[in-house]
Design a protein around this motif. Structure first.
Motif, PDB file in Angstrom:
ATOM      1  N   ASP A 126     -70.920 -22.182  54.300  1.00  0.00           N
ATOM      2  CA  ASP A 126     -70.274 -23.387  53.740  1.00  0.00           C
ATOM      3  C   ASP A 126     -70.225 -24.502  54.775  1.00  0.00           C
ATOM      4  O   ASP A 126     -70.459 -25.674  54.461  1.00  0.00           O
ATOM      5  CB  ASP A 126     -68.848 -23.068  53.271  1.00  0.00           C
ATOM      6  CG  ASP A 126     -68.829 -22.266  51.977  1.00  0.00           C
ATOM      7  OD1 ASP A 126     -69.898 -22.163  51.339  1.00  0.00           O
ATOM      8  OD2 ASP A 126     -67.755 -21.748  51.625  1.00  0.00           O
ATOM      9  N   MET A 127     -69.905 -24.112  55.997  1.00  0.00           N
ATOM     10  CA  MET A 127     -69.795 -25.114  57.061  1.00  0.00           C
ATOM     11  C   MET A 127     -71.146 -25.734  57.381  1.00  0.00           C
ATOM     12  O   MET A 127     -71.234 -26.923  57.654  1.00  0.00           O
ATOM     13  CB  MET A 127     -69.173 -24.481  58.316  1.00  0.00           C
ATOM     14  CG  MET A 127     -67.706 -24.169  58.134  1.00  0.00           C
ATOM     15  SD  MET A 127     -66.908 -23.642  59.627  1.00  0.00           S
ATOM     16  CE  MET A 127     -66.756 -25.163  60.504  1.00  0.00           C
ATOM     17  N   VAL A 128     -72.178 -24.914  57.324  1.00  0.00           N
ATOM     18  CA  VAL A 128     -73.532 -25.439  57.565  1.00  0.00           C
ATOM     19  C   VAL A 128     -73.904 -26.419  56.460  1.00  0.00           C
ATOM     20  O   VAL A 128     -74.481 -27.481  56.710  1.00  0.00           O
ATOM     21  CB  VAL A 128     -74.555 -24.272  57.650  1.00  0.00           C
ATOM     22  CG1 VAL A 128     -75.988 -24.801  57.636  1.00  0.00           C
ATOM     23  CG2 VAL A 128     -74.315 -23.447  58.900  1.00  0.00           C
ATOM     24  N   MET A 136     -66.554 -29.741  59.139  1.00  0.00           N
ATOM     25  CA  MET A 136     -65.529 -29.554  58.093  1.00  0.00           C
ATOM     26  C   MET A 136     -64.137 -29.753  58.706  1.00  0.00           C
ATOM     27  O   MET A 136     -63.798 -29.066  59.669  1.00  0.00           O
ATOM     28  CB  MET A 136     -65.638 -28.135  57.509  1.00  0.00           C
ATOM     29  CG  MET A 136     -64.841 -27.944  56.234  1.00  0.00           C
ATOM     30  SD  MET A 136     -64.890 -26.256  55.609  1.00  0.00           S
ATOM     31  CE  MET A 136     -66.491 -26.191  54.863  1.00  0.00           C
ATOM     32  N   ASN A 137     -63.372 -30.715  58.174  1.00  0.00           N
ATOM     33  CA  ASN A 137     -62.040 -30.933  58.739  1.00  0.00           C
ATOM     34  C   ASN A 137     -61.049 -29.876  58.240  1.00  0.00           C
ATOM     35  O   ASN A 137     -61.375 -29.059  57.377  1.00  0.00           O
ATOM     36  CB  ASN A 137     -61.544 -32.355  58.430  1.00  0.00           C
ATOM     37  CG  ASN A 137     -61.423 -32.628  56.951  1.00  0.00           C
ATOM     38  OD1 ASN A 137     -61.023 -31.762  56.187  1.00  0.00           O
ATOM     39  ND2 ASN A 137     -61.782 -33.820  56.537  1.00  0.00           N
ATOM     40  N   SER A 138     -59.839 -29.932  58.803  1.00  0.00           N
ATOM     41  CA  SER A 138     -58.864 -28.871  58.517  1.00  0.00           C
ATOM     42  C   SER A 138     -58.454 -28.844  57.049  1.00  0.00           C
ATOM     43  O   SER A 138     -58.252 -27.774  56.475  1.00  0.00           O
ATOM     44  CB  SER A 138     -57.629 -29.049  59.406  1.00  0.00           C
ATOM     45  OG  SER A 138     -57.036 -30.301  59.156  1.00  0.00           O
ATOM     46  N   ASN A 139     -58.355 -30.039  56.426  1.00  0.00           N
ATOM     47  CA  ASN A 139     -57.981 -30.080  55.012  1.00  0.00           C
ATOM     48  C   ASN A 139     -59.047 -29.447  54.137  1.00  0.00           C
ATOM     49  O   ASN A 139     -58.730 -28.699  53.205  1.00  0.00           O
ATOM     50  CB  ASN A 139     -57.742 -31.532  54.567  1.00  0.00           C
ATOM     51  CG  ASN A 139     -56.352 -32.024  54.949  1.00  0.00           C
ATOM     52  OD1 ASN A 139     -55.438 -31.231  55.130  1.00  0.00           O
ATOM     53  ND2 ASN A 139     -56.218 -33.332  55.071  1.00  0.00           N
ATOM     54  N   MET A 140     -60.293 -29.786  54.417  1.00  0.00           N
ATOM     55  CA  MET A 140     -61.399 -29.200  53.654  1.00  0.00           C
ATOM     56  C   MET A 140     -61.445 -27.696  53.871  1.00  0.00           C
ATOM     57  O   MET A 140     -61.722 -26.929  52.952  1.00  0.00           O
ATOM     58  CB  MET A 140     -62.720 -29.836  54.083  1.00  0.00           C
ATOM     59  CG  MET A 140     -62.945 -31.229  53.520  1.00  0.00           C
ATOM     60  SD  MET A 140     -64.426 -31.977  54.146  1.00  0.00           S
ATOM     61  CE  MET A 140     -65.678 -31.044  53.306  1.00  0.00           C
ATOM     62  N   MET A 141     -61.138 -27.292  55.117  1.00  0.00           N
ATOM     63  CA  MET A 141     -61.157 -25.863  55.464  1.00  0.00           C
ATOM     64  C   MET A 141     -60.107 -25.108  54.656  1.00  0.00           C
ATOM     65  O   MET A 141     -60.376 -24.027  54.125  1.00  0.00           O
ATOM     66  CB  MET A 141     -60.901 -25.722  56.966  1.00  0.00           C
ATOM     67  CG  MET A 141     -61.092 -24.331  57.506  1.00  0.00           C
ATOM     68  SD  MET A 141     -62.810 -23.823  57.590  1.00  0.00           S
ATOM     69  CE  MET A 141     -63.303 -24.479  59.164  1.00  0.00           C
ATOM     70  N   LYS A 142     -58.892 -25.724  54.561  1.00  0.00           N
ATOM     71  CA  LYS A 142     -57.801 -25.060  53.845  1.00  0.00           C
ATOM     72  C   LYS A 142     -58.075 -24.948  52.353  1.00  0.00           C
ATOM     73  O   LYS A 142     -57.535 -24.075  51.678  1.00  0.00           O
ATOM     74  CB  LYS A 142     -56.488 -25.812  54.081  1.00  0.00           C
ATOM     75  CG  LYS A 142     -55.889 -25.507  55.442  1.00  0.00           C
ATOM     76  CD  LYS A 142     -54.729 -26.403  55.762  1.00  0.00           C
ATOM     77  CE  LYS A 142     -54.257 -26.173  57.205  1.00  0.00           C
ATOM     78  NZ  LYS A 142     -53.230 -27.153  57.618  1.00  0.00           N
ATOM     79  N   THR A 184     -67.468 -18.004  65.563  1.00  0.00           N
ATOM     80  CA  THR A 184     -67.856 -19.328  66.091  1.00  0.00           C
ATOM     81  C   THR A 184     -66.946 -20.444  65.555  1.00  0.00           C
ATOM     82  O   THR A 184     -66.973 -21.567  66.070  1.00  0.00           O
ATOM     83  CB  THR A 184     -69.307 -19.648  65.680  1.00  0.00           C
ATOM     84  OG1 THR A 184     -69.410 -19.539  64.259  1.00  0.00           O
ATOM     85  CG2 THR A 184     -70.295 -18.709  66.355  1.00  0.00           C
ATOM     86  N   ILE A 185     -66.138 -20.093  64.554  1.00  0.00           N
ATOM     87  CA  ILE A 185     -65.266 -21.102  63.932  1.00  0.00           C
ATOM     88  C   ILE A 185     -63.901 -21.091  64.622  1.00  0.00           C
ATOM     89  O   ILE A 185     -63.232 -20.046  64.674  1.00  0.00           O
ATOM     90  CB  ILE A 185     -65.120 -20.822  62.409  1.00  0.00           C
ATOM     91  CG1 ILE A 185     -66.510 -20.818  61.741  1.00  0.00           C
ATOM     92  CG2 ILE A 185     -64.210 -21.842  61.750  1.00  0.00           C
ATOM     93  CD1 ILE A 185     -66.534 -20.200  60.355  1.00  0.00           C
ATOM     94  N   ASP A 186     -63.522 -22.252  65.141  1.00  0.00           N
ATOM     95  CA  ASP A 186     -62.253 -22.368  65.879  1.00  0.00           C
ATOM     96  C   ASP A 186     -61.065 -21.927  65.046  1.00  0.00           C
ATOM     97  O   ASP A 186     -60.164 -21.233  65.535  1.00  0.00           O
ATOM     98  CB  ASP A 186     -62.030 -23.822  66.330  1.00  0.00           C
ATOM     99  CG  ASP A 186     -62.940 -24.213  67.485  1.00  0.00           C
ATOM    100  OD1 ASP A 186     -63.720 -23.340  67.958  1.00  0.00           O
ATOM    101  OD2 ASP A 186     -62.880 -25.385  67.900  1.00  0.00           O
ATOM    102  N   GLU A 187     -61.029 -22.353  63.778  1.00  0.00           N
ATOM    103  CA  GLU A 187     -59.888 -22.045  62.904  1.00  0.00           C
ATOM    104  C   GLU A 187     -59.733 -20.539  62.704  1.00  0.00           C
ATOM    105  O   GLU A 187     -58.599 -20.038  62.629  1.00  0.00           O
ATOM    106  CB  GLU A 187     -60.057 -22.735  61.541  1.00  0.00           C
ATOM    107  CG  GLU A 187     -59.778 -24.228  61.541  1.00  0.00           C
ATOM    108  CD  GLU A 187     -60.954 -25.052  62.057  1.00  0.00           C
ATOM    109  OE1 GLU A 187     -62.010 -24.456  62.392  1.00  0.00           O
ATOM    110  OE2 GLU A 187     -60.823 -26.292  62.128  1.00  0.00           O
ATOM    111  N   VAL A 188     -60.851 -19.832  62.635  1.00  0.00           N
ATOM    112  CA  VAL A 188     -60.799 -18.370  62.447  1.00  0.00           C
ATOM    113  C   VAL A 188     -60.296 -17.711  63.731  1.00  0.00           C
ATOM    114  O   VAL A 188     -59.452 -16.801  63.685  1.00  0.00           O
ATOM    115  CB  VAL A 188     -62.197 -17.826  62.048  1.00  0.00           C
ATOM    116  CG1 VAL A 188     -62.201 -16.295  61.997  1.00  0.00           C
ATOM    117  CG2 VAL A 188     -62.626 -18.403  60.702  1.00  0.00           C
ATOM    118  N   ARG A 189     -60.770 -18.192  64.867  1.00  0.00           N
ATOM    119  CA  ARG A 189     -60.291 -17.645  66.148  1.00  0.00           C
ATOM    120  C   ARG A 189     -58.794 -17.905  66.317  1.00  0.00           C
ATOM    121  O   ARG A 189     -58.051 -17.063  66.816  1.00  0.00           O
ATOM    122  CB  ARG A 189     -61.070 -18.269  67.320  1.00  0.00           C
ATOM    123  CG  ARG A 189     -62.511 -17.815  67.431  1.00  0.00           C
ATOM    124  CD  ARG A 189     -63.051 -17.925  68.852  1.00  0.00           C
ATOM    125  NE  ARG A 189     -62.828 -19.213  69.467  1.00  0.00           N
ATOM    126  CZ  ARG A 189     -63.561 -20.306  69.238  1.00  0.00           C
ATOM    127  NH1 ARG A 189     -64.585 -20.233  68.403  1.00  0.00           N
ATOM    128  NH2 ARG A 189     -63.280 -21.443  69.845  1.00  0.00           N
TER     129      ARG A 189
END
Lengths: 183, 129
Positions: free
Chosen positions: A178-180, B1-7, B42-47
């Motif tokens: 999705d991020m890609v 992807m910003n934090s809002n989109m991520m959520k 590799t995703i900061d939010e997941v870490r």
């Protein structure tokens, strides 16, 4: 005596009253200024005006004809003001009438609404429906939260290595994809 | 992807739920899964989520992952992840286990100076809080 002469005399009496006042101007008697042929009040029964002679304001002395016309115009305008004042009163009456009608109408409507609320429960259906909808929204929100919690609780009972790990990897790969796509 | 989109992302929410479930999973294997998959993402939010989950478990093994390992938890290259982990450590009600891990890290000769320095700083913060 012709009409013109009478008018001139009349005009003279109106605009040249100072001649009659000169004999009484030494007093502060207000009646003395009246155009009486004979002074009824010969004595100064009021406070002597001699001491205040310098401060005395004369409304009649040293007035030019043009000034008198201006003043007469001013007096005429006062009469116009009177008529305008009455017109104003009429308009105020009209406004009051409209306000009164408006207040009465509003009062009747308030009473009508109040009576409906008190007497007829059916009319509260709209409010009840609104409240019910609000409860529906709350139910949906709690259902979502509840669903999430149920899922977490269910997964927390799974074996981490054999069950959760593959799910975790799969979800993470999908998220990376999705991020890609977004990038 | 910003934090809002991520959520708002469905897969992120799924990952978040999995991490949450591993936080309350009583099995010690949960820590290993979180370390292997979550902290290496590799995703900061997941870490970030994984590090906070490991702190919330408040166990010696889980706390060791975020305190002793270079590039993970308080030693993460991402400032957001490191600070978020420190905040989670500071907000622990029972800090005994975390202090024990920090003291162990500071006194041990097996760790990098940078890791020790970070552990010392966090210990000072926890002592003040």
């Amino acid at each position: 005596m012709s009409t013109i002469e009478r008018l001139n005399q009349f005009s003279h009496r109106i605009f040249n009253t100072s001649q009659n006042e000169q004999s009484t101007s030494r007093t502060s008697n207000p009646f003395a200024a009246s155009n009486f042929q004979k002074n009824i009040l010969t004595e100064d029964v009021f406070e002597s005006s001699k001491a205040k002679q310098n401060d005395k304001v004369s409304f009649t002395g040293n007035l030019t004809a043009s000034s008198k016309r201006i003043y007469s115009t001013f007096v005429g305008s006062i009469n116009d003001m009177g008529s305008k004042f009455y017109e104003g009163i009429e308009s105020i009456k009209a406004i009051y009438g409209r306000v009164k009608d408006s207040v009465i109408n509003t009062w009747n409507k308030i009473q009508e609404i109040g009576n409906k609320e008190v007497n007829v429960n059916i009319n509260l259906d709209g409010a009840r429906e609104l409240l019910t909808k609000e409860y529906h929204i709350k139910d949906i929100a709690s259902a979502i939260v509840g669903g999430k919690n149920r899922e977490i609780t269910r997964m927390s009972k799974m074996d981490p290595h054999s069950e959760v790990k593959p799910m975790f990897q799969q979800a993470l790969e999908a998220l990376e994809a999705d991020m890609v796509m977004v990038a | 992807m910003n934090s809002n989109m991520m959520k708002n992302n469905k897969n992120f929410n799924k990952v978040s739920n999995i991490i949450e479930s591993l936080t309350i999973n009583p099995s010690p294997d949960s820590v290993a899964v979180l370390e292997e998959i979550g902290t290496n993402s590799t995703i900061d939010e997941v870490r970030e989520l994984t590090s906070r989950a490991l702190v919330r478990r408040n166990e010696f093994e889980s706390l060791s992952v975020v305190i002793e390992n270079r590039g993970k938890g308080i030693n993460d290259m991402s400032t957001v992840v490191a600070m978020s982990t420190i905040n989670e450590l500071l907000s622990l009600e029972n800090k005994e286990e975390a202090m024990r891990v920090l003291e162990n890290t500071i006194s041990s000769e097996h760790f990098d100076d940078e890791v020790k320095e970070n552990a010392r700083s966090v210990k000072a913060l926890m002592a003040l809080s």
